[in-house]
Design an enzyme around this catalytic site. Structure first.
Site, short mmCIF file in Angstrom:
data_model
loop_
_atom_site.label_atom_id
_atom_site.label_comp_id
_atom_site.label_asym_id
_atom_site.label_seq_id
_atom_site.Cartn_x
_atom_site.Cartn_y
_atom_site.Cartn_z
N GLU A 153 22.49 -100.65 72.39
CA GLU A 153 22.78 -102.09 72.46
C GLU A 153 23.30 -102.40 73.84
O GLU A 153 24.10 -101.65 74.39
CB GLU A 153 23.88 -102.53 71.46
N GLU B 282 28.99 -97.97 65.85
CA GLU B 282 30.32 -98.32 66.35
C GLU B 282 31.46 -98.05 65.36
O GLU B 282 32.22 -98.96 65.01
CB GLU B 282 30.37 -99.80 66.76
C1 BGP Z 1 28.30 -104.98 68.69
C2 BGP Z 1 27.84 -104.88 67.25
C3 BGP Z 1 26.78 -105.84 66.87
C4 BGP Z 1 26.82 -107.19 67.56
C5 BGP Z 1 27.19 -107.08 69.02
C6 BGP Z 1 27.46 -108.39 69.72
O1 BGP Z 1 29.61 -104.59 68.79
O2 BGP Z 1 27.35 -103.59 66.98
O3 BGP Z 1 26.81 -105.91 65.48
O4 BGP Z 1 27.47 -108.10 66.82
O5 BGP Z 1 28.30 -106.26 69.21
O6 BGP Z 1 28.80 -108.76 69.56
P1 BGP Z 1 29.27 -110.08 68.85
O7 BGP Z 1 28.30 -110.32 67.77
O8 BGP Z 1 30.63 -109.81 68.35
O9 BGP Z 1 29.24 -111.13 69.92
#
Ligand code: BGP
Length: 464
Positions: free
Chosen positions: A368, A167
């Protein structure tokens, strides 16, 4: 009978990152989050910082055995620059870092999973920010290539799937536009340079990978992008145009250079006209042109709803992308109230078709997807297992849409959930839980949730 059968050798896996799972034990450097927590602990939910996280540094053996137990065949994590490299200038490795990542990789393989190793997950060493301005600097780009080179040298005999960045647009948005992450700057011009430098860094690492002939030994390298399909409020011309620009800024700014070797013209035209275009040399642009990815990882959580600008752009903060669009708060959208993100499973189908039609149908996987929920404890049954049916339903809906895209020819080879074991999240710390496996923060005990049992069956059946 299985209604949704997936392609042969489909990756059923899950993803985490070094800074969110390992804890800071024995690291030789601090990253920007370690540092930010030191100076501003109140910025993190319940003041929980990145010190212990899920204790993976100490418990990786037990953790990986649990991943095997829930049927996963592939697993992504990241190598922390701040743990693996001792001398950030020369790229000389840290002895304990080498030992740790060697063990982790061996253990992933021993448990029958494919290791997918990512080189950067928002975790810039703070020294490189303080000395050089971090990703604003092309010297840091070259230091990142040295780090990557050391990693390829030591691990590419066993790791065949590499990722340059997770990302990268988040580094731009969170650090330089919207103040979610340190250094919390608002500076459109710097943001644009960082965006370019990250693309350059990815291409330079890919170049190094091929110079070292990692590809000839069966290695593949990609990038992971969080794609947010940009849907216009309406089909009127102004809304369509606004959505097209937002898409170029937040999606195509990495998608196009990573796959086609070129930045989208609609974006460079705007940046040139507004005199905020990045500094680039011909040589760098040819590196970007000639070093594109082998595969793409897509993180998909939410779409982006866009409308034409409704008010005059406020120039007082200098140039910002929102000069060209407004974010649209669509009435009636389905929400995950804990994370504040829209749930729109159809987006994954649109992504699949976009990749097929506009990006040479490059091999890709969902790297993801997931649902962060606060207070999951209340779904515990009498045996202490969290019954997370909402997560199972969420995954199913996304898989159904993905399946439709694959049936129509999109070249998707896997689905990774964020995340295998509840892990630490940037400023939200342990507020929202995403895992197939729960973590008791007090005892560090890990317990498989209902979704973990469910995915095992899906993985065994290659569908559901
Ligand atoms: C994505 C990232 C992860 C993870 C996920 C969930 O953007 O790559 O690292 O954190 O989001 O989001 P968050 O943890 O902000 O709820």
């Amino acid at each position: 009978m299985r209604q949704y059968l997936f392609p042969k050798n489909f990756w059923w896996g899950a993803a985490t990152s070094g800074p969110q799972s390992e804890g800071d034990f024995n690291k030789s450097h601090k990253n920007i989050f370690d540092y930010w927590y030191e100076i501003e602990p109140e910025a993190f939910f319940d003041r929980v910082g990145p010190k212990v996280t899920s204790n993976f540094y100490n418990s990786y053996k037990e953790d990986l055995a649990m991943l095997k137990e829930i049927g996963l065949n592939s697993f992504r994590t990241s190598i922390q620059w701040t743990r693996f490299i001792k001398d950030l200038e020369s790229g000389e490795p840290d002895e304990d870092g080498v030992r740790f990542y060697n063990n982790v990789i061996d253990e992933i393989i021993k448990n029958g999973m494919l290791p997918v190793m990512n080189l950067h997950h928002f975790d810039l060493p703070i020294e490189l920010y303080e000395k050089y301005g971090g990703w604003e600097s092309k010297h840091v780009v070259d230091l990142f290539v040295k780090f990557a080179e050391t990693a390829f040298k030591l691990f590419s005999d066993r790791v065949k799937h590499w990722v340059t960045f997770n990302e990268p647009i988040v580094i731009v948005e969170a650090g330089y536009l919207y103040q979610f992450h340190y250094p919390k700057i608002v500076d459109g011009k710097k943001a644009v340079q960082v965006l370019y430098n990250l693309n350059l860094a990815s291409a330079k690492v890919i170049k190094k990978f091929r110079e070292m002939e990692c590809d000839k030994k069966g290695g593949k390298i990609g990038i992971i992008l969080n794609l947010t399909p940009s849907y216009p409020r309406s089909n009127n011309e102004e809304d369509l145009k606004a959505a097209e620009i937002a898409d170029a800024m937040f999606n195509r700014s990495f998608l196009d250079p990573s796959i086609k070797g070129e930045f989208p013209k609609i974006l460079t035209d705007i940046l040139e006209k507004d005199k905020v275009i990045w500094e680039a040399s011909e040589e760098e642009l040819s590196i970007i042109k000639n070093n594109t990815i082998d595969f793409l990882g897509v993180n998909y959580y939410q779409p982006r709803r866009i409308k034409a600008k409704e008010s005059e752009f406020d120039e007082s903060k200098g140039w910002l992308p929102e000069k060209y669009f407004d974010f649209y708060d669509m009435p009636g959208k389905r929400m995950n109230p804990y994370r504040g993100w829209e749930i729109y499973p159809e987006g994954i189908y649109d992504i699949a078709i976009n990749i097929k039609n506009n990006y040479n149908n490059i091999p890709w996987f969902v790297s993801e997807n997931g649902m962060g929920v606060e207070g999951e404890e209340k779904y515990k049954n009498k045996d202490g297992i969290i019954e997370d049916d909402y997560r199972i339903d969420f995954i199913k809906e996304h898989l159904q849409n993905l399946h439709r895209g694959i049936k129509e020819g999109s070249n998707c080879f896997g689905y990774h959930l964020w995340t295998p074991i509840d892990c630490w999240s940037w400023t939200n710390a342990y507020k929202n839980r995403y895992g197939y496996i729960s973590l008791d923060l007090r005892t560090l005990k890990k317990t498989i949730k209902k979704s973990g049992r469910w995915i095992k069956k899906v993985s065994e059946d290659n569908g559901f």
